[in-house]
Design a protein around this motif. Structure first.
Motif, PDB file in Angstrom:
ATOM      1  N   LEU A 137      89.224 -19.249  38.603  1.00 49.05           N
ATOM      2  CA  LEU A 137      88.037 -18.549  39.025  1.00 49.05           C
ATOM      3  C   LEU A 137      88.136 -17.216  39.000  1.00 49.05           C
ATOM      4  O   LEU A 137      87.145 -16.364  38.699  1.00 49.05           O
ATOM      5  N   ALA A 138      89.214 -16.513  39.447  1.00 49.96           N
ATOM      6  CA  ALA A 138      89.319 -15.119  39.505  1.00 49.96           C
ATOM      7  C   ALA A 138      89.402 -14.662  38.255  1.00 49.96           C
ATOM      8  O   ALA A 138      88.915 -13.512  37.827  1.00 49.96           O
ATOM      9  N   SER A 139      90.020 -15.052  37.165  1.00 49.44           N
ATOM     10  CA  SER A 139      90.033 -14.704  35.755  1.00 49.44           C
ATOM     11  C   SER A 139      88.475 -14.684  35.222  1.00 49.44           C
ATOM     12  O   SER A 139      88.259 -13.926  34.454  1.00 49.44           O
ATOM     13  N   ARG A 140      87.743 -15.713  35.557  1.00 46.00           N
ATOM     14  CA  ARG A 140      86.513 -15.842  34.934  1.00 46.00           C
ATOM     15  C   ARG A 140      85.614 -14.805  35.579  1.00 46.00           C
ATOM     16  O   ARG A 140      84.648 -14.161  34.914  1.00 46.00           O
ATOM     17  N   ASP A 141      85.871 -14.642  36.888  1.00 47.40           N
ATOM     18  CA  ASP A 141      84.972 -13.367  37.554  1.00 47.40           C
ATOM     19  C   ASP A 141      85.130 -12.062  36.852  1.00 47.40           C
ATOM     20  O   ASP A 141      84.355 -11.353  36.762  1.00 47.40           O
ATOM     21  N   GLU A 142      86.722 -11.725  36.710  1.00 47.13           N
ATOM     22  CA  GLU A 142      86.932 -10.708  35.943  1.00 47.13           C
ATOM     23  C   GLU A 142      86.457 -10.631  34.696  1.00 47.13           C
ATOM     24  O   GLU A 142      86.072  -9.313  34.103  1.00 47.13           O
ATOM     25  N   ALA A 143      86.391 -11.558  33.644  1.00 47.75           N
ATOM     26  CA  ALA A 143      85.736 -11.526  32.477  1.00 47.75           C
ATOM     27  C   ALA A 143      84.251 -11.190  32.448  1.00 47.75           C
ATOM     28  O   ALA A 143      83.984 -10.568  31.780  1.00 47.75           O
ATOM     29  N   GLU A 144      83.717 -11.961  33.647  1.00 45.12           N
ATOM     30  CA  GLU A 144      82.166 -11.551  33.745  1.00 45.12           C
ATOM     31  C   GLU A 144      81.913 -10.378  34.148  1.00 45.12           C
ATOM     32  O   GLU A 144      80.772  -9.610  33.742  1.00 45.12           O
ATOM     33  N   ALA A 145      82.734  -9.895  34.866  1.00 48.89           N
ATOM     34  CA  ALA A 145      82.514  -8.367  35.534  1.00 48.89           C
ATOM     35  C   ALA A 145      82.659  -7.351  34.259  1.00 48.89           C
ATOM     36  O   ALA A 145      82.094  -6.357  34.311  1.00 48.89           O
ATOM     37  N   LYS A 146      83.543  -7.718  33.113  1.00 44.00           N
ATOM     38  CA  LYS A 146      83.657  -6.770  32.070  1.00 44.00           C
ATOM     39  C   LYS A 146      82.790  -7.100  30.830  1.00 44.00           C
ATOM     40  O   LYS A 146      82.856  -6.558  29.899  1.00 44.00           O
ATOM     41  N   GLY A 147      81.846  -7.804  31.268  1.00 39.72           N
ATOM     42  CA  GLY A 147      80.894  -8.489  30.094  1.00 39.72           C
ATOM     43  C   GLY A 147      81.521  -9.334  29.151  1.00 39.72           C
ATOM     44  O   GLY A 147      81.043  -9.386  27.907  1.00 39.72           O
ATOM     45  N   GLN A 148      82.899  -9.987  29.289  1.00 44.76           N
ATOM     46  CA  GLN A 148      83.536 -10.542  28.251  1.00 44.76           C
ATOM     47  C   GLN A 148      82.944 -12.077  28.433  1.00 44.76           C
ATOM     48  O   GLN A 148      82.766 -12.693  29.299  1.00 44.76           O
ATOM     49  N   GLU A 149      83.497 -12.734  27.257  1.00 40.21           N
ATOM     50  CA  GLU A 149      82.813 -14.278  27.118  1.00 40.21           C
ATOM     51  C   GLU A 149      84.185 -14.945  27.679  1.00 40.21           C
ATOM     52  O   GLU A 149      85.350 -14.334  27.669  1.00 40.21           O
ATOM     53  N   HIS A 150      83.940 -16.092  28.339  1.00 41.74           N
ATOM     54  CA  HIS A 150      85.064 -16.774  28.865  1.00 41.74           C
ATOM     55  C   HIS A 150      84.984 -18.155  28.746  1.00 41.74           C
ATOM     56  O   HIS A 150      83.542 -18.736  28.684  1.00 41.74           O
ATOM     57  N   HIS A 151      85.851 -19.026  28.895  1.00 39.20           N
ATOM     58  CA  HIS A 151      85.783 -20.353  28.811  1.00 39.20           C
ATOM     59  C   HIS A 151      86.274 -21.181  29.907  1.00 39.20           C
ATOM     60  O   HIS A 151      86.726 -22.413  29.860  1.00 39.20           O
ATOM     61  N   GLY A 152      85.929 -20.572  31.093  1.00 34.95           N
ATOM     62  CA  GLY A 152      86.413 -20.922  32.307  1.00 34.95           C
ATOM     63  C   GLY A 152      85.435 -22.145  33.262  1.00 34.95           C
ATOM     64  O   GLY A 152      84.642 -22.714  32.449  1.00 34.95           O
ATOM     65  N   LEU A 153      85.536 -21.974  34.364  1.00 37.82           N
ATOM     66  CA  LEU A 153      84.531 -22.679  35.183  1.00 37.82           C
ATOM     67  C   LEU A 153      83.299 -22.369  35.260  1.00 37.82           C
ATOM     68  O   LEU A 153      83.002 -20.970  35.216  1.00 37.82           O
ATOM     69  N   SER A 154      82.268 -23.165  35.191  1.00 38.52           N
ATOM     70  CA  SER A 154      81.017 -22.824  35.030  1.00 38.52           C
ATOM     71  C   SER A 154      80.478 -22.067  36.606  1.00 38.52           C
ATOM     72  O   SER A 154      80.899 -22.313  37.502  1.00 38.52           O
ATOM     73  N   ALA A 155      79.556 -20.962  36.078  1.00 37.87           N
ATOM     74  CA  ALA A 155      79.152 -20.200  37.256  1.00 37.87           C
ATOM     75  C   ALA A 155      77.980 -21.009  37.990  1.00 37.87           C
ATOM     76  O   ALA A 155      77.576 -20.695  39.263  1.00 37.87           O
ATOM     77  N   THR A 156      77.587 -22.001  37.450  1.00 38.58           N
ATOM     78  CA  THR A 156      76.630 -22.811  38.405  1.00 38.58           C
ATOM     79  C   THR A 156      77.380 -23.811  39.159  1.00 38.58           C
ATOM     80  O   THR A 156      76.871 -23.810  40.234  1.00 38.58           O
ATOM     81  N   ASP A 157      78.364 -24.209  38.813  1.00 36.85           N
ATOM     82  CA  ASP A 157      79.068 -25.177  39.793  1.00 36.85           C
ATOM     83  C   ASP A 157      80.031 -24.283  40.579  1.00 36.85           C
ATOM     84  O   ASP A 157      80.388 -24.920  41.786  1.00 36.85           O
ATOM     85  N   TYR A 158      80.606 -23.035  40.236  1.00 36.49           N
ATOM     86  CA  TYR A 158      81.283 -22.408  40.996  1.00 36.49           C
ATOM     87  C   TYR A 158      80.766 -20.885  41.041  1.00 36.49           C
ATOM     88  O   TYR A 158      81.077 -20.065  40.079  1.00 36.49           O
ATOM     89  N   PRO A 159      79.878 -20.507  42.121  1.00 32.65           N
ATOM     90  CA  PRO A 159      79.407 -19.194  41.751  1.00 32.65           C
ATOM     91  C   PRO A 159      80.347 -18.110  41.877  1.00 32.65           C
ATOM     92  O   PRO A 159      81.413 -18.237  42.403  1.00 32.65           O
ATOM     93  N   ALA A 160      79.996 -17.004  41.471  1.00 32.13           N
ATOM     94  CA  ALA A 160      80.685 -15.681  41.623  1.00 32.13           C
ATOM     95  C   ALA A 160      81.337 -15.432  43.033  1.00 32.13           C
ATOM     96  O   ALA A 160      80.607 -15.365  44.000  1.00 32.13           O
ATOM     97  N   GLY A 161      82.725 -15.206  43.088  1.00 29.02           N
ATOM     98  CA  GLY A 161      83.351 -14.948  44.341  1.00 29.02           C
ATOM     99  C   GLY A 161      83.653 -16.168  44.851  1.00 29.02           C
ATOM    100  O   GLY A 161      84.274 -16.147  46.144  1.00 29.02           O
TER     101      GLY A 161
END
Length: 496
Positions: free
Chosen positions: A467-491
């Motif tokens: 989750l932390a890696s996904r949030d960091e990637a989204e903050a930098k505008g990078q693509e990721h293949h981690g956990l869904s933001a719908t099922d696991y919201p940011a933070g």
């Protein structure tokens, strides 16, 4: 490992979430900012806590009506009903058959109707009547049938109460409230025997009726009276509860949205929520772990029998049950409070279990010493603090959507009751009065629980890193293949 599959129902959450926060920003500006928010929130929590206090009373009655057979056993229950061999253990265990099978359907009914204030008292009225009927039983077959029905009626209360609490309180508030709720169980273990001692000691032969029958008549009648009163006090859910202003209900919903980072979706279909819940491996891992703990805690139903081994009369043995569970309630409260404050669950579950293991060892090895044996019972009772915190862990792990949370809480609680069925045969009379084999089983089950909790913790740490890696990637505008933001919201992070 990927999160649960995103469904069309859950895909709607993000836009609704934005609307909620946007409306809140406007409302905050209109009402004068955070000062008014804090004032209203304090008022809301005060009203909630005042009304939820009744849950504690209901749980006391729930456990008293379930476990008063242990006290009745000391005054002729087995002899009068002609119970032999393992039939008493069967009378105890058969309750959990209905209890297990109907918890999930009951929670679905509560979620669908949105009226726990009506459903829970209705079920309570039924189980009070069945408790009265137990006092009129004449043989093994009759008491067995009554206990099956009693399990069905009682199954609604605990998962329904947990679901209602989880709908109103944030993660930082929930653990302490669950503890206060479960203190009802611990208090019943403390004062139930005291009430039983008074009835059994004074009512023998009154009206030509055995004292143990009066025990069921009186306690069942009290339960039925309280059930009627509770209809007018218990709350429902934040969006439809009586007795709260529109502003308070809006704030209650907003608090839960902020707590998890997404709106508490109430329109997800039962089938979709069931698939999400049962498809999550964490649910089954937690269920197995809690089942092992429940087997270890099986001494609860036989506590009057264990205090009787200390060498005193039936009445004194019942009185000796109270202090260990008063102590357990105090320990559970402070352990849970600290768990909420630190937002840590693992050690707050494991440490009380370690004390329980020490207690079982002392009970096995120092049986001839009254002081050591009685102290061991205090340590064993203290292990209930870990049981209480475990439910806070379950609730925060399966937080949303609402129906999935309801099913998850009911499933974990229902599955774990298999431990009560097995635990009914752990304290066999032929193993007494030392019950060394029984205490050995307690130790083994607590060790298995600690192993299961360790596996769960490592898994949640792994998921939090993803989750932390996904949030960091989204903050930098990078693509990721981690956990869904719908099922696991940011933070969002799992509580460890």
């Amino acid at each position: 490992m990927p999160g649960p599959t995103t469904t069309p129902e859950l895909a709607k959450v993000s836009s609704k979430e934005q609307e909620v926060f946007a409306e809140h920003d406007e409302r905050t500006l209109e009402t004068g900012g955070t000062a008014d928010r804090k004032r209203l929130e304090r008022k809301l929590l005060w009203k909630l806590d005042a009304r939820f206090c009744l849950f504690i009373v209901l749980y006391i009655l729930n456990y008293i009506d379930r476990n008063n057979t242990g006290a009745a056993r000391l005054k002729g229950f087995e002899k009068d009903l002609g119970l032999v061999g393992q039939q008493f253990a069967t009378v105890l265990s058969i309750l959990y058959v209905g209890y297990i099978l109907t918890q999930i359907p009951s929670n679905i009914i509560v979620q669908k109707t949105g009226r726990p204030s009506l459903w829970l008292p209705f079920c309570m009225l039924i189980w009070g009547g069945l408790s009265v009927a137990t006092g009129a039983a004449k043989n093994f077959g009759q008491v067995l049938a009554i206990r099956i029905l009693l399990g069905i009626a009682e199954s609604a209360f605990f998962p329904g109460a947990l679901m209602t609490l989880a709908s109103w309180y944030t993660k930082r508030e929930l653990g302490q409230r669950i503890t206060l709720l479960y203190c009802g169980s611990l208090i019943s273990n403390a004062f139930g025997p005291l009430i039983a001692a008074g009835i059994l000691g004074r009512m023998e032969g009154a009206g030509g009726i055995r004292a143990w029958r009066w025990l069921f008549y009186i306690e069942g009648a009290i339960t039925m009276a309280v059930a009627v009163i509770s209809v007018f006090i218990l709350p429902d859910f934040p969006h439809n509860s009586r007795g709260f202003s529109a502003e308070e209900k809006e704030l209650a919903q907003l608090r839960m949205t902020e707590d998890v980072g997404m709106k508490d979706e109430t329109t997800v279909s039962t089938w979709t929520a069931l698939k999400i819940a049962l498809g999550d491996y964490k649910l089954h891992l937690m269920s197995l772990t809690l089942t092992a703990m429940v087997v270890g805690l099986s001494f609860n139903a036989y506590f009057p029998t264990l205090t009787k081994t200390l060498g005193y009369s039936s009445e004194v043995s019942l009185l000796l049950c109270a202090p260990p569970f008063v102590w357990a309630a105090i320990v559970a409260y402070f352990v849970s409070r600290d768990s909420d404050k630190r937002q840590e669950r693992y050690l707050h579950i494991v440490v009380p279990l370690v004390f329980g293991i020490v207690g079982a060892i002392i009970a096995m090895t120092c049986r001839k010493s009254f002081g050591a044996s009685y102290f061991a019972l205090f340590l064993l009772a203290s292990s209930y603090a870990g049981f209480v915190v475990f439910y806070a862990l379950v609730s925060s792990t399966f937080a949303r959507p609402a129906m999935t949370r309801s099913i998850s809480l009911a499933y974990v609680n229902a599955f774990s009751q298999l431990g009560n069925i097995a635990g009914s045969y752990v304290w066999q009379s032929k193993w007494g009065p030392s019950y060394a084999k029984s205490y050995g089983i307690v130790i083994a089950m607590f060790v298995a629980t600690i192993i299961g909790l360790t596996v769960i913790r490592f898994d949640l740490v792994r998921l939090n890193k993803k989750l932390a890696s996904r949030d960091e990637a989204e903050a930098k505008g990078q693509e990721h293949h981690g956990l869904s933001a719908t099922d696991y919201p940011a933070g969002f992070r799992y509580t460890l």
